[in-house]
Design a protein around this motif. Structure first.
Motif, PDB file in Angstrom:
ATOM      1  N   LEU A  54       3.369   5.771  -2.911  1.00  0.00           N
ATOM      2  CA  LEU A  54       4.843   6.401  -3.493  1.00  0.00           C
ATOM      3  C   LEU A  54       4.636   6.238  -5.098  1.00  0.00           C
ATOM      4  O   LEU A  54       5.170   7.751  -5.537  1.00  0.00           O
ATOM      5  CB  LEU A  54       5.892   5.335  -2.922  1.00  0.00           C
ATOM      6  N   LEU A  55       4.137   5.592  -5.781  1.00  0.00           N
ATOM      7  CA  LEU A  55       4.141   5.637  -7.272  1.00  0.00           C
ATOM      8  C   LEU A  55       3.255   6.580  -7.714  1.00  0.00           C
ATOM      9  O   LEU A  55       3.492   7.405  -8.544  1.00  0.00           O
ATOM     10  CB  LEU A  55       3.829   4.137  -7.659  1.00  0.00           C
ATOM     11  N   SER A  74       9.303   1.295   1.931  1.00  0.00           N
ATOM     12  CA  SER A  74       8.591   1.834   0.727  1.00  0.00           C
ATOM     13  C   SER A  74       9.741   2.426  -0.219  1.00  0.00           C
ATOM     14  O   SER A  74      10.083   3.732   0.330  1.00  0.00           O
ATOM     15  CB  SER A  74       7.295   2.629   1.170  1.00  0.00           C
ATOM     16  N   GLY A  75      10.012   1.939  -1.105  1.00  0.00           N
ATOM     17  CA  GLY A  75      11.139   2.512  -2.046  1.00  0.00           C
ATOM     18  C   GLY A  75      10.817   2.424  -3.415  1.00  0.00           C
ATOM     19  O   GLY A  75      10.160   1.320  -3.918  1.00  0.00           O
ATOM     20  N   HIS A 134       0.815  -1.374   0.078  1.00  0.00           N
ATOM     21  CA  HIS A 134      -0.246  -0.133   0.052  1.00  0.00           C
ATOM     22  C   HIS A 134       0.865   1.212  -0.008  1.00  0.00           C
ATOM     23  O   HIS A 134       0.530   2.028  -0.525  1.00  0.00           O
ATOM     24  CB  HIS A 134      -1.001   0.133   1.227  1.00  0.00           C
ATOM     25  N   GLN A 135       2.071   1.271   0.777  1.00  0.00           N
ATOM     26  CA  GLN A 135       2.877   2.445   0.905  1.00  0.00           C
ATOM     27  C   GLN A 135       3.570   2.441  -0.355  1.00  0.00           C
ATOM     28  O   GLN A 135       3.778   3.790  -0.936  1.00  0.00           O
ATOM     29  CB  GLN A 135       3.713   2.242   1.820  1.00  0.00           C
ATOM     30  N   VAL A 136       4.002   1.561  -1.146  1.00  0.00           N
ATOM     31  CA  VAL A 136       4.747   1.604  -2.330  1.00  0.00           C
ATOM     32  C   VAL A 136       3.717   2.211  -3.497  1.00  0.00           C
ATOM     33  O   VAL A 136       4.228   3.010  -4.234  1.00  0.00           O
ATOM     34  CB  VAL A 136       5.116   0.184  -2.978  1.00  0.00           C
ATOM     35  N   ALA A 175       8.242  15.505  -5.987  1.00  0.00           N
ATOM     36  CA  ALA A 175       7.796  14.382  -5.378  1.00  0.00           C
ATOM     37  C   ALA A 175       8.123  14.591  -3.983  1.00  0.00           C
ATOM     38  O   ALA A 175       7.375  13.896  -2.944  1.00  0.00           O
ATOM     39  CB  ALA A 175       8.134  13.108  -6.094  1.00  0.00           C
ATOM     40  N   LEU A 176       9.298  14.725  -3.753  1.00  0.00           N
ATOM     41  CA  LEU A 176       9.839  14.800  -2.442  1.00  0.00           C
ATOM     42  C   LEU A 176       9.265  15.707  -1.641  1.00  0.00           C
ATOM     43  O   LEU A 176       8.894  15.632  -0.105  1.00  0.00           O
ATOM     44  CB  LEU A 176      11.401  15.297  -2.341  1.00  0.00           C
ATOM     45  N   TYR A 177       8.771  16.802  -2.216  1.00  0.00           N
ATOM     46  CA  TYR A 177       7.922  17.953  -1.581  1.00  0.00           C
ATOM     47  C   TYR A 177       6.392  17.203  -0.964  1.00  0.00           C
ATOM     48  O   TYR A 177       6.253  17.583   0.121  1.00  0.00           O
ATOM     49  CB  TYR A 177       7.591  19.175  -2.461  1.00  0.00           C
TER      50      TYR A 177
END
Length: 638
Positions: free
Chosen positions: A397-398, A437-438, A392-394, A497-499
């Protein structure tokens, strides 16, 4: 990992020698006095040796005998020319001058089998680069040191599904008993060939008459067998010798890391303090010592991350974001993830202010030069996503990355099949310790697009960085290339994305990477380090490290490397904040007002100008490091 020498600084510097000699005079014993030596020797200055490298069980690379190796020169411009060296020539041993396009594993295997007739090898630099590609690395980089093993994700172990570097022939991981040098200067190569034609080339294939033109190669390394043996000999030397001779040195350098918001490094973050990690690597490698331009394998990625850090720092609400962002530039990743392994180890043992539990998401830049298309592929790990929470976290992230890329038409983000493994990446070392999550961003969906991975040909030209011939160096520094525009687009996506991952909601669309920053970084790292911008950001005592050519990105035995210094100061320059302090306050933090002390905790200072939150982090590669034999998940390689 250790490198052999005695001492390495001498072996790779003043004691390194490659020169032409008149063979008959040398044998006759008339080398007496400097004046005679100057008449019969021609020293070659622009050369790079293949050196000896050791691990716990093996040795790879090359070395000469103690006094160097001398042989009659024979030029090999096509494979048929080898016959003279291997069987027909009457005056062995020979030093082979090999055209760069012929420097392949198949040909080297032929030479390796006839060492009694081979004194050494000098390889000319192919210009242009070999059209078929050239990678002396292996097809499965860092095999055995990532997350996949025979007990965890066995279907992905040893690159069973994807051989990421299909052009890799493993030449850089072979052991050779004779010295091998790279000839970097085309004019010096011409001098050798002329000497060969004048003295060694006879008509009709007959044996040439003396005097003959010969070459002497010196790159002696004292260490043999393995790191264990080498370090034991060094220990004996230091114990029983008045003037101990260093037999070998460990590979060592520094990771560079920075926080978006200040933290107190005297302790550790609370478990509820969440951090988003943006990571990339600093180093590359080639067959020859310290000739590792790494344009696509490293430079394009860390330049992009530097530009993303600058863009994110300019967001007006960065100080109030719910989560912090940590920018990490890992050193030594070429050799079994030295840098990331050390950071994971220190996070696990409480020696680093950020713990593994603090990492909420991890975004890594792989090879992102976008040479072939505008597509940027999002690689994830299928094994950790078997956990529903991680999956779910990945997915989140995507989705964040896709939203961030929607407004950047120069980049097209693409998803991959969820069953595809991660490419070689630092993220794998973190996943060995904890499910995180990466995602790894790369310009390739499966195999590398880079046809010169970890070779001397991974240069600026490989990523289409070129300049109009009529421009001055200063104009080149500020000339925005198409590659710079493409990497700035990737940096914009990453910054936005980092923001969002850090909890930002207001200013994502205003985050825009500066193509001028990217072009100056590319020029400095890949073309000419000694430029006005690098001179302006470095301390005065470090400016001598900047040469008139590109920086090299080979991890060193004496550290930090020039790349580490420049990245550290570039990051400070691009993300730092001006603080109104006196020189006295800058030199003595106890005199700094309370409101400014956060900016003193981790600083690089230039008089009254303070850049905050940039530090280097030691990653010495200890003597027992393995870079070939796999180990169990959770073992530490550093």
């Amino acid at each position: 990992m250790a490198t052999a020498g005695g001492s390495p600084a001498a072996d790779l510097g003043s004691r390194r020698l490659l020169r032409l000699v008149s063979f008959c005079v040398l044998l006759a014993g008339f080398c007496r006095g400097n004046s005679v030596e100057r008449k019969i020797y021609i020293s070659l200055n622009k050369t790079a040796p293949c050196v000896r490298l050791l691990n716990a069980t093996h040795q790879i690379g090359c070395q000469s005998s103690v006094s160097g190796d001398t042989g009659v020169i024979h030029v090999v411009e096509k494979e048929e020319d080898l016959q003279w060296v291997l069987t027909d020539g009457p005056n062995p041993p020979y030093v082979v001058l090999l055209e760069g396009t012929l420097f392949t594993r198949n040909l080297m295997e032929k030479l390796k089998g006839r060492t009694s007739r081979i004194a050494g090898l000098a390889v000319s630099l192919a210009k242009p680069s070999p059209t078929s590609g050239f990678s002396p690395s292996v097809q499965c980089p860092n095999d055995g040191f990532g997350i996949y093993s025979n007990s965890y994700g066995p279907e992905f172990a040893h690159c069973r599904e994807i051989q990421w570097n299909p052009l890799g022939d493993g030449l850089a991981y072979e052991d050779f008993s004779f010295p091998i040098f790279l000839l970097e200067d085309e004019n010096e190569t011409k001098v050798i060939k002329q000497c060969y034609r004048d003295h060694n080339l006879s008509p009709n294939g007959s044996a040439p008459a003396f005097p003959l033109c010969a070459m002497q190669l010196f790159s002696h390394m004292h260490a043999v067998i393995s790191t264990v043996t080498c370090m034991r000999r060094s220990s004996i030397q230091s114990t029983f010798s008045i003037n101990p001779e260093i037999v070998c040195d460990p590979l060592s350098d520094y990771n560079v890391w920075s926080m978006l918001k200040p933290i107190n490094i005297s302790g550790t973050l609370e478990p509820d303090d969440k951090v988003v990690v943006a990571a990339t690597r600093l180093d590359s490698r080639s067959f020859f010592w310290n000739v590792a331009p790494g344009a696509e394998s490293a430079v394009a990625s860390f330049v992009t991350q530097l530009a993303a850090a600058e863009a994110l720092q300019k967001a007006p609400d960065v100080a109030t974001l719910p989560r912090n962002v940590m920018f990490v530039f890992f050193q030594g990743e070429t050799f079994d993830y030295i840098g990331s392994s050390r950071m994971v180890y220190d996070m696990e043992t409480g020696r680093f202010p950020v713990q593994l539990e603090n990492i909420e998401s991890f975004v890594e830049l792989g090879q992102v030069a976008l040479r072939n298309s505008l597509e940027l592929w999002m690689h994830t790990d299928p094994m950790s996503q078997k956990n529903a929470s991680v999956q779910h976290q990945v997915e989140a992230l995507l989705s964040t990355l896709e939203r961030s890329g929607a407004g950047v038409p120069a980049v097209a983000l693409r998803r991959l099949n969820q069953s595809q493994p991660l490419p070689p990446s630092s993220l794998q070392r973190f996943l060995r310790a904890r499910n995180i999550s990466g995602v790894v961003l790369a310009d390739h969906s499966t195999v590398f697009h880079n046809h010169y991975y970890q070779s001397v040909y991974d240069t600026a030209e490989n990523i289409n960085v070129s300049y109009p011939e009529w421009q001055s160096p200063e104009e080149d520094l500020n000339f925005v290339t198409n590659t710079a525009k493409a990497l700035a687009a990737v940096a914009t996506v990453l910054g936005r994305a980092l923001y969002q991952l850090a909890g930002g909601t207001n200013f994502s669309d205003t985050i825009q990477a500066d193509a001028h920053t990217v072009t100056r970084l590319l020029y400095g790292f890949l073309v000419r380090a000694n430029n006005s911008w690098f001179q302006s950001i470095l301390r005065q005592d470090l400016r001598s490290y900047l040469g008139d050519g590109p920086l090299q990105h080979y991890i060193a035995v004496s550290s930090p490397t020039n790349t580490t210094y420049v990245v550290q100061y570039a990051l400070a320059n691009l993300t730092g904040q001006l603080v109104d302090l006196t020189r006295e306050q800058c030199q003595d933090p106890s005199k700094v007002p309370t409101e400014n002390k956060d900016f003193i905790t981790l600083t690089v200072g230039f008089g009254t100008l303070i850049f905050s939150l940039v530090v280097t982090y030691c990653i010495n590669a200890k003597a027992d490091v393995l870079f070939i034999a796999p180990r169990e998940p959770g073992a530490v390689s550093y």
